[in-house]
Design a protein around this motif. Structure first.
Motif, mmCIF file in Angstrom:
data_model
loop_
_atom_site.group_PDB
_atom_site.id
_atom_site.type_symbol
_atom_site.label_atom_id
_atom_site.label_comp_id
_atom_site.label_asym_id
_atom_site.label_seq_id
_atom_site.Cartn_x
_atom_site.Cartn_y
_atom_site.Cartn_z
ATOM 1 N N UNK A 88 0.925 -1.025 0.083
ATOM 2 C CA UNK A 88 0.273 0.075 0.094
ATOM 3 C C UNK A 88 0.852 1.144 -0.116
ATOM 4 N N UNK A 89 2.098 1.357 1.204
ATOM 5 C CA UNK A 89 2.472 2.614 0.651
ATOM 6 C C UNK A 89 3.611 3.010 -0.159
ATOM 7 N N UNK A 90 4.171 1.774 -0.753
ATOM 8 C CA UNK A 90 4.626 2.108 -2.537
ATOM 9 C C UNK A 90 3.880 2.040 -3.496
ATOM 10 N N UNK A 91 2.607 1.552 -3.330
ATOM 11 C CA UNK A 91 1.748 1.832 -4.190
ATOM 12 C C UNK A 91 1.036 3.619 -4.174
ATOM 13 N N UNK A 92 0.590 3.686 -2.928
ATOM 14 C CA UNK A 92 0.192 5.039 -2.979
ATOM 15 C C UNK A 92 0.951 5.843 -2.473
ATOM 16 N N UNK A 93 2.319 5.851 -2.682
ATOM 17 C CA UNK A 93 3.559 7.212 -2.871
ATOM 18 C C UNK A 93 3.840 6.985 -4.047
ATOM 19 N N UNK A 94 3.752 6.139 -5.054
ATOM 20 C CA UNK A 94 3.888 5.935 -6.886
ATOM 21 C C UNK A 94 3.044 6.235 -7.303
ATOM 22 N N UNK A 95 1.822 5.926 -7.086
ATOM 23 C CA UNK A 95 0.204 7.577 -7.525
ATOM 24 C C UNK A 95 0.827 8.380 -7.277
ATOM 25 N N UNK A 96 0.740 8.735 -6.075
ATOM 26 C CA UNK A 96 0.734 10.436 -5.680
ATOM 27 C C UNK A 96 2.278 11.115 -6.249
ATOM 28 N N UNK A 97 3.373 10.742 -6.544
ATOM 29 C CA UNK A 97 4.093 11.218 -7.539
ATOM 30 C C UNK A 97 4.298 11.525 -8.802
ATOM 31 N N UNK A 98 3.657 10.054 -9.123
ATOM 32 C CA UNK A 98 3.360 10.318 -10.770
ATOM 33 C C UNK A 98 1.989 11.101 -11.282
ATOM 34 N N UNK A 109 2.017 4.914 -15.090
ATOM 35 C CA UNK A 109 2.351 4.572 -13.260
ATOM 36 C C UNK A 109 1.913 3.892 -12.569
ATOM 37 N N UNK A 110 1.127 2.515 -13.340
ATOM 38 C CA UNK A 110 1.076 1.127 -13.167
ATOM 39 C C UNK A 110 2.548 0.500 -13.031
ATOM 40 N N UNK A 111 2.155 0.791 -14.415
ATOM 41 C CA UNK A 111 4.351 -0.199 -14.681
ATOM 42 C C UNK A 111 5.189 0.308 -13.996
ATOM 43 N N UNK A 112 4.606 1.966 -13.216
ATOM 44 C CA UNK A 112 5.998 1.969 -12.676
ATOM 45 C C UNK A 112 5.383 1.195 -11.183
ATOM 46 N N UNK A 113 4.036 1.114 -10.476
ATOM 47 C CA UNK A 113 3.851 0.139 -9.454
ATOM 48 C C UNK A 113 4.662 -0.761 -9.101
ATOM 49 N N UNK A 173 3.515 -6.463 -14.686
ATOM 50 C CA UNK A 173 3.405 -5.222 -13.546
ATOM 51 C C UNK A 173 2.277 -4.454 -13.949
ATOM 52 N N UNK A 174 1.957 -4.345 -15.501
ATOM 53 C CA UNK A 174 0.782 -3.400 -15.637
ATOM 54 C C UNK A 174 -0.278 -3.762 -14.985
ATOM 55 N N UNK A 175 -0.894 -5.017 -15.039
ATOM 56 C CA UNK A 175 -2.218 -5.764 -14.241
ATOM 57 C C UNK A 175 -1.828 -5.069 -12.859
ATOM 58 N N UNK A 176 -1.208 -6.006 -12.048
ATOM 59 C CA UNK A 176 -0.895 -5.533 -10.945
ATOM 60 C C UNK A 176 -1.267 -3.906 -10.208
#
Length: 803
Positions: A88-98, A109-113, A173-176
């Motif tokens: 949750x932490x990593x995903x949350x931060x990646x979304x906000x950053x991007x 954004x999905x591939x970055x996560x 990666x995209x699907x996750x």
């Protein structure tokens, strides 16, 4: 805990592991019945992360109980994590950053996560399953700093003990990532999916945007420092010096995926170091060795402006622009309906952009608060052309006017004499917006009007916001006012911490002039000695207006009859784009964006494209008239690139700083992905490189990449010289050089010397020789260009090369 230990803790937090240890401390408090004493629990509640964690857990549970399918694949990968909080932490931060970077596609954004989560699994699998052996192995390899050896040892032990890691496929990666974005939208509602084109681009893509409700979250975020920090932050101790491609920067193994050069391909690193790019590494280390601090008056004033909804420069907090009212005859009037839809779309884009900018402001202010009263440094790396960047997200000295204003050189240097004072004066005039005035005029302004403003502002910045905010770079100007007032009060000996930044004038054209020693262009771009700075943009504007006046085409007459719209500011960016392979379409887009951004009403509106495309062509024509050699050089470089394209070979070249540039544009395979998100079915395009040269991009991109690489080489050489001369407080933004007032002249001298050093040799001949060794048939290479009679050594006496 000493600074080094704190730095390791910060790096672990960046990698997501510090979150896990902190969560365990919180759990101890909960078990002891002191849950309400947990500031982190309160923070998590404010950030909305607890519902997100619960939603992920429910998804995995449902997926394992349901029939297999595409979503089950995401669950299979997510169940590899023992702690869903980390996911949750990593995903949350990646979304906000991007998402804070406007116009970020959902797929990106999905591939970055997915990439971040893959790294987390890869680095943790051995540690989690065999911690005792892992700790013993760390002790064993602690006597060497060679990252390659250490990594090889870890991987070897993993193989010997039966540990393997299968890389995730890009589609997985995209699907996750998409699954986690969907769960975040359901649980928090901070972001939404929008399917749209941009301006007149009819190709629609799926973007992530902050929701309207996110504004309330942003306001609440002021008491929550957790979520607004960037993924990568500054260091409390000096970053590790780069000694090779993979060894430098951050200290923890988990962040060693950040290399000296951001590029693809594992074979490149070995070949890169074989060229002995020592000058590049020294330049990178010089930037990393610069110690910064937060300008406390600037951060206090910025917080005041934010809290009082006072907009200054980059710091915005305005209410959303209202959607224009629908015309009364919208159902029957096609013209009125299309016009309203277009205006409503632009308003929506503007509001979405402003929401992203508000979060970026939060990120900047919160990070500045975290580092207030501390010393800190920035890890740097290069792109594949050698241009140097800080990796610290949106908070770095290369960022917006606000971030630059918040940064000060920690050590500073005394203003010893009139010469040092004059450079500080020039800095203030530049921030105010006088970059085209002579040095004499800038100094006179600073010693009269400037010092008067500084005295008022330094005593009470909040009361004089309406005064200093008029500057072109208001936050850097505020920082300057504080130093100028301090110098005024204390006199010589005052220690100035303000970065004095001097920018290259028409830098791409400066390189073109030097490549072929063209005297006329050299004069126009300030490579020659002169009392007044030359203005290439105004010269091209004059030619453009003349060409429009004699052109009988209706579009030309439209523009000439409304020539008040053709300002220097309008054409500056399009002119800058041309040396970097700017296309007519790209220039036309930039022109149209300018009118939309500045709400300029033109008779033909923003519905049509032909007016902007026509003006783009006329601008290119005027550039060819005023600086013909630039067109010749562009044509030469393009022809050379076509030779590689025909033989289906990638281009590589060694720059004057021994930096190996490998231009490797591959064709992409596009795969349509259909997935269910919420109640909607969305279709995204997944792009993956295939092992086939993209000939079109290879040819089109080479001229700009070659110019960028020479510009970067100039920076590498200048930084290396500066470091050897004891200039230890420096920052660069491509062709912009910064130092304290007492050292800026010496630093710019280093940059000039490096420029002369590069062009004392014929760089086009050198490029020809390098290309000849790579091509099967070098006879197809273009004939050498005719050289002019400009003496490159004149640069040393030219005052406005960087001004």
């Amino acid at each position: 805990m000493d600074q080094a230990q704190i730095q390791i803790q910060i790096e672990n937090e960046m990698a997501g592991r510090g979150y896990d240890s902190y969560r365990r401390k919180v759990q101890n408090n909960i078990e002891k019945g002191r849950e309400s004493d947990n500031p982190y629990a309160i923070t998590m509640m404010h950030a909305g992360l607890q519902p997100f964690v619960e939603e992920i857990t429910k998804f995995i549970d449902r997926a394992w109980r349901a029939t297999p399918g595409r979503k089950a694949r995401a669950a299979v990968l997510l169940q590899k994590f023992k702690d869903i909080d980390v996911v949750a932490y990593i995903s949350f931060k990646a979304v906000l950053d991007n998402v804070s970077q406007h116009r970020t596609t959902a797929a990106a954004v999905a591939v970055k996560i997915g990439n971040l989560l893959e790294d987390e699994v890869k680095f943790s699998v051995f540690n989690q399953d065999d911690p005792r052996h892992f700790e013993a192995l760390k002790d064993h390899i602690s006597d060497t700093k060679h990252y390659g050896y250490r990594r090889a040892m870890v991987l070897g032990h993993m193989r010997n003990r039966g540990y393997t890691f299968e890389p995730w496929k890009k589609e997985d990666k995209l699907r996750v990532g998409l699954t986690l974005i969907d769960l975040l939208m359901k649980s928090v509602g901070l972001v939404k999916l929008v399917n749209k084109g941009y301006l007149f681009n009819k190709t629609k893509r799926t973007y992530l945007e902050f929701t309207e409700a996110s504004l309330a979250w942003v306001k609440r975020q002021r008491v929550n420092r957790f979520a607004a920090y960037p993924l990568l932050m500054p260091c409390l101790i000096q970053p590790k010096d780069w000694s090779n491609f993979a060894d430098g920067g951050f200290y923890t193994e988990r962040l060693r995926n950040i290399k000296a050069v951001k590029t693809k391909g594992n074979d490149y690193s070995k070949e890169f170091d074989e060229e002995n790019p020592e000058i590049f590494y020294q330049g990178l280390n010089a930037l990393q060795g610069t110690e910064y601090g937060i300008n406390e008056v600037v951060i206090e004033t910025a917080n005041y402006c934010w809290n009082t909804n006072t907009e200054v420069g980059d710091l915005i907090d305005a209410e959303p622009i209202p959607i224009p009212p629908k015309p009364f005859d919208i159902d029957t009037n096609d013209v009125a309906r299309k016009k309203w839809r277009r205006e409503a779309s632009i308003t929506h884009d503007t509001n979405a952009h402003n929401r992203a900018k508000r979060f970026q402001n939060i990120c900047i202010l919160d990070t500045a608060e975290k580092y207030k009263e501390k010393s800190f440094f920035h890890v740097h790396q290069a792109d594949f052309t050698g241009r140097l960047y800080s990796v610290s997200g949106s908070f770095n000295p290369q960022g917006t006017d606000l971030t630059r204003g918040l940064h000060k050189f920690k050590k500073g240097a005394p203003i010893r004499n009139e010469q040092d004072r004059n450079w500080l004066c020039i800095a203030g005039a530049n921030h105010w917006g006088m970059t085209k005035a002579s040095y004499k005029e800038r100094i006179e302004w600073a010693n009269n009007e400037g010092i008067h403003i500084a005295r008022n502002v330094a005593g009470n910045p909040e009361s004089y916001v309406s005064l200093w905010s008029k500057a072109e770079e208001p936050w850097q100007f505020l920082s300057w006012c504080l130093d100028m007032n301090g110098l005024d009060e204390q006199g010589y000996g005052f220690v100035s911490h303000h970065p004095v930044m001097l920018d290259g004038t028409n830098n791409g054209y400066q390189h073109f002039a030097a490549m072929v020693l063209d005297q006329d262009l050299a004069n126009s771009v300030n490579l020659c000695k002169s009392e007044e700075p030359q203005d290439l943009y105004e010269n091209i504007r004059t030619n453009l207006l003349f060409n429009l006046s004699v052109d009988q085409e209706l579009l030309a007459q439209d523009w000439f009859n409304h020539r008040e719209f053709i300002t220097r500011k309008l054409i500056k960016k399009p002119i800058m784009m041309i040396p970097y392979s700017g296309t007519s379409f790209g220039i036309a887009t930039t022109l149209k964006e300018y009118f939309v951004k500045h709400s300029v009403e033109v008779p033909w509106g923003t519905q049509t494209f032909k007016h902007y495309h026509f003006l783009a062509e006329k601008i290119k024509e005027s550039v060819a008239n005023v600086c013909p050699c630039s067109t010749d050089v562009m044509s030469y470089l393009t022809t050379l690139a076509r030779c590689f394209s025909k033989e289906e070979k990638q281009i590589e070249w060694l720059t004057p700083s021994n930096f190996l540039v490998r231009q490797n544009y591959l064709k992409v395979k596009r795969k349509k992905i259909k997935t269910q998100m919420g109640h909607s079915t969305i279709r995204l395009t997944l792009q993956e490189d295939i092992d086939e040269l993209d000939k079109r991009r290879t040819v089109r991109s080479f001229p700009s990449n070659f110019v960028h690489s020479l510009d970067a080489a100039n920076v590498h050489l200048a930084l290396e010289k500066a470091k050897s001369r004891g200039i230890d407080q420096v920052c660069t933004i491509h062709d912009c050089y910064g130092a304290v007032a007492g050292q800026i002249e010496d630093f710019v001298t280093c940059a000039k010397e490096s420029f002369v050093e590069i062009y004392q040799n014929n760089v086009l001949d050198d490029l020809y020789d390098q290309a000849s060794t790579q091509l099967d048939d070098p006879s197809k290479l273009p004939a050498p260009l005719e050289m002019g009679d400009f003496d490159i050594n004149e640069v040393m006496s030219a005052p406005y090369v960087f001004s």
